[in-house]
Design an enzyme around this catalytic site. Structure first.
Site, PDB file in Angstrom:
ATOM      1  N   GLU A  35       0.862  -1.186   0.000  1.00 45.11           N
ATOM      2  CA  GLU A  35       0.000   0.000   0.000  1.00 45.11           C
ATOM      3  C   GLU A  35       0.895   1.232   0.000  1.00 45.11           C
ATOM      4  O   GLU A  35       1.928   1.264   0.677  1.00 45.11           O
ATOM      5  CB  GLU A  35      -0.887   0.001   1.249  1.00 45.11           C
ATOM      6  CG  GLU A  35      -1.699   1.288   1.373  1.00 45.11           C
ATOM      7  CD  GLU A  35      -2.835   1.209   2.386  1.00 45.11           C
ATOM      8  OE1 GLU A  35      -2.763   0.354   3.297  1.00 45.11           O
ATOM      9  OE2 GLU A  35      -3.784   1.991   2.263  1.00 45.11           O
ATOM     10  N   CYS A 244      -6.727   1.098   3.005  1.00 42.31           N
ATOM     11  CA  CYS A 244      -7.603   2.275   3.057  1.00 42.31           C
ATOM     12  C   CYS A 244      -7.420   3.139   1.815  1.00 42.31           C
ATOM     13  O   CYS A 244      -8.343   3.823   1.381  1.00 42.31           O
ATOM     14  CB  CYS A 244      -7.317   3.080   4.308  1.00 42.31           C
ATOM     15  SG  CYS A 244      -7.849   2.223   5.796  1.00 42.31           S
ATOM     16  N   ASN A 371     -12.367  -3.306   1.092  1.00 42.83           N
ATOM     17  CA  ASN A 371     -11.255  -3.391   2.043  1.00 42.83           C
ATOM     18  C   ASN A 371     -11.774  -3.101   3.434  1.00 42.83           C
ATOM     19  O   ASN A 371     -12.141  -1.969   3.713  1.00 42.83           O
ATOM     20  CB  ASN A 371     -10.183  -2.361   1.705  1.00 42.83           C
ATOM     21  CG  ASN A 371      -9.132  -2.256   2.818  1.00 42.83           C
ATOM     22  OD1 ASN A 371      -8.408  -3.207   3.074  1.00 42.83           O
ATOM     23  ND2 ASN A 371      -9.092  -1.127   3.511  1.00 42.83           N
ATOM     24  N   GLU A 372     -11.837  -4.089   4.257  1.00 45.17           N
ATOM     25  CA  GLU A 372     -12.258  -3.980   5.661  1.00 45.17           C
ATOM     26  C   GLU A 372     -13.338  -2.912   5.855  1.00 45.17           C
ATOM     27  O   GLU A 372     -13.264  -2.065   6.737  1.00 45.17           O
ATOM     28  CB  GLU A 372     -11.070  -3.782   6.606  1.00 45.17           C
ATOM     29  CG  GLU A 372     -10.231  -2.557   6.416  1.00 45.17           C
ATOM     30  CD  GLU A 372      -9.229  -2.325   7.548  1.00 45.17           C
ATOM     31  OE1 GLU A 372      -8.425  -3.218   7.839  1.00 45.17           O
ATOM     32  OE2 GLU A 372      -9.277  -1.226   8.154  1.00 45.17           O
TER      33      GLU A 372
END
Ligand code: AHR
Length: 639
Positions: A35, A244, A371-372
């Site tokens: 990331e 994120c 994503n989460e």
């Protein structure tokens, strides 16, 4: 108990262990998650040495918290260079070189003086260069009112000029000037100066200094040492581009893969949810090429039609959903991404891949959706729309769903429930926990349903870079191997952290402009990655201990044991192997250990702890004395 007695009693215990045969496990269990966080891309794996090369940094990139970028703006990392002359700079946008690159610098030199006047870039904490290596310099200019004039480009450190090139420019329209710079000395912290030797008004954009010595020598490629240390993990897959970062800081910041391909001067940068700017110089093509170069499966992740719940730092409540009337377009973008990866070179998006130099398919097999995320009705509706559409058009692509940001709880249960009733093959779990949690959850996956979707443990780490953290992760990873029939993939997170620019600690690999500093946790990942198998051999260890595993690698037929001692005492472990016929009983032993559980490898200093290689005589039944505070890997080679 006396150590010898303990060993012999364990040896007896081993004889009574029931050897239960082998089971297939994921051949792709351990990989990496990349990331752009902590300057992992710009200022990291993407080796552009000029920071803010296209004057697109903006104060609005920085929008929350205790930010380290108080002076963040269009000229971050730039300064005027005007020894004896008079000049000004301004930010312009009236006629940019490309609409996706809207800002440029206008330089006005009223007098030039003998040294010329111009601009200077200080890179990311200075520009490191190596004597004798080749660097591609380029700049786009446009003369506004001036006749042709000499442009002098120098690299210097503390007043010492280490390269000096002058070219004459005369273009009245945007034009790229390129040449190769070969520094005559090493520098850790040089500056790049572009000076105009006569009074002039010049527009300037896309200033680049890029090493030719990239990973595998690729143009617009990756920083060699960082790519190599990632490759040395032997990751079976790479998940990218976040995190994120993928679902982004609000709807307008959802990662848009289409912005990240094509000529770099046409890639529209964006703010990064981690409080800085991203140029997308490292974009989808470069990610896919890297995966291919290191023989890892690509696992791109796209947002599930909602932004990060922590958008604009509204902890947990910032999720925004793409309006329904825009979902068709959003879903089409995802289908286009798959076509970009796999479609024929004659297809609309496959042709763009071919233009970038890769006519063959990248053979994408997986895609992550979400994503989460906070599992809301808005999420669920969009997730089902996306997964249905992907499955309908590309039934062979395996879909990875999400179970929220925690190891358990409402989002976790809801995410799994949706996965069981949708086109979801694998569920992405994330957890960052204390080392005790890892030690107490070595059997987490033992009871997982073998008939439902599989698990991708996409992000996990214990909170620390100490030996105790690394060993807790190692013990947990033996549990991942033992459950490799249900855990398909696992990746530690985050991967990279530039010292002095970390928004998140701990990270697996720290680095600065010149060096990389692998943590102890890195070596754990490396030992598992380089000693993976595709079959688990059950019942090898006495009493079915949950801090050891034994796998077989069908490529070599080698048998590999991993054993973790989390204590400060030596600890014997008894092993009973199926048969060693045809095997070399002089095994290779690799041990990662330290003097104290609090030992770390530090940031900015060479590590104290790294794996040590030796040999070990083994037999079908043997007792191995695990050193205190250690991970031991025994590889028994097929002859
Ligand atoms: O790995 C750092 C962050 O942790 C990721 O961006 C996010 O998915 C998680 O919260």
């Amino acid at each position: 108990m006396n150590f010898r007695l303990l060993i012999s009693s364990l040896a007896l215990a081993s004889v009574s262990t029931t050897f239960a045969g082998t089971r297939d496990i994921s051949p792709n269990l351990f990989g990496v998650f990349f990331e752009d966080l902590n300057y992992a891309a710009d200022g990291g794996l993407y080796p552009e040495l000029v920071q803010n090369r296209s004057f697109e940094y903006s104060p609005s990139d920085v929008n929350w918290g205790n930010n380290p970028h108080n002076n963040w703006y269009y000229f971050t990392s730039w300064a005027m260079e005007r020894k004896d002359g008079i000049c000004t700079i301004s930010l312009e946008s009236a006629s940019p070189l490309h609409k996706n690159n809207p800002h440029y610098l206008r330089f006005k030199g009223l007098t030039a003086g003998p040294e010329g006047v111009g601009i200077r870039n200080d890179g990311f904490d200075g520009i490191p260069v190596n004597k004798g290596e080749k660097y591609d310099f380029s700049v786009w200019t446009r003369l506004v009112k001036s006749p042709s004039l000499p442009m002098r480009v120098t690299l210097s450190e503390k007043g010492n000029i280490i390269s000096d090139t002058t070219v004459t420019i005369s273009n009245k329209d945007w034009c790229k000037h390129s040449f190769v710079i070969i520094p005559k000395a090493d520098a850790d912290s040089a500056s790049l100066m572009i000076r105009f030797m006569k009074p002039a008004t010049v527009d300037v954009d896309m200033v680049s200094l890029f090493p030719q010595n990239t990973f595998k020598g690729r143009k617009n490629g990756l920083r060699k040492d960082l790519a190599e240390i990632i490759a040395a993990l032997k990751p079976k897959f790479v998940r990218f581009p976040g995190g994120c970062l993928t679902h982004g800081d609000g709807l307008d910041n959802i990662y848009d893969w289409k912005r990240t391909i094509g000529p770099v001067e046409q890639r529209r940068g964006d703010k990064n949810i981690w409080n800085y700017a991203q140029t997308f110089g490292l974009g989808y093509f470069e990610y896919l090429q890297f995966c291919e170069d290191i023989d890892a499966k690509a696992i791109p992740v796209v947002a599930a039609g909602v932004s990060c719940q922590n958008s604009a730092r509204k902890r947990g409540t910032g999720q925004e959903a793409i309006p329904m009337e825009e979902m068709d377009k959003y879903i089409q973008d995802i289908l286009d991404l798959i076509e970009y990866c796999n479609g024929p070179a004659t297809s609309e998006w496959g042709s763009k891949r071919a233009e970038a130099g890769h006519p063959a398919s990248f053979n994408l097999e997986y895609i992550g959706i979400g994503n989460e995320d906070h599992i809301t009705p808005a999420f669920e509706e969009r997730y089902r729309m996306i997964t249905d559409a992907v499955h309908a058009k590309y039934p062979d692509i395996k879909i990875i769903g999400t179970s929220g940001p925690l190891d358990s709880g409402e989002d976790f249960d809801a995410g799994w429930q949706i996965a069981r009733t949708s086109n979801t093959d694998i569920v992405d779990e994330h957890f960052y926990k204390g080392e005790e949690w890892f030690r107490n959850n070595l059997n987490r996956y033992d009871k997982y349903d073998r008939k439902g979707p599989k698990v991708y443990l996409g992000e996990y780490a214990s909170w620390g870079s100490k030996l105790s953290n690394a060993l807790a992760e190692a013990a947990f990873m033996t549990g991942l191997e033992r459950n490799g029939d249900v855990v398909e993939f696992a990746s530690y997170a985050p991967l990279l952290g530039r010292i002095g620019h970390c928004q998140w600690n701990p990270d697996l690999i720290y680095f600065d402009g010149r060096n990389v500093y692998p943590t102890v946790n890195y070596y754990v990942q490396q030992l598992f990655g380089t000693n993976s198998g595709d079959k688990i051999i059950d019942g090898v260890f006495a009493n079915d201990v949950n801090y050891a595993s034994c796998v077989k690698d069908s490529n070599t037929d080698d048998i590999i044991l991993k054993m973790v001692n989390l204590t400060n005492e030596p600890k014997p472990i008894a092993a009973r192997l199926p048969s060693l016929k045809g095997y070399d009983t002089q095994a290779a032993l690799t041990v990662l250990k330290g003097e104290s559980l609090d030992d770390t490898n530090g940031q900015g200093t060479p590590g104290k702890i790294s794996p040590e290689n030796s040999g070990l005589k083994v037999s079908r039944n043997f007792v191995y004395p695990m050193p205190p505070r250690s991970l031991s890997v025994v590889r028994i080679k097929k002859q």
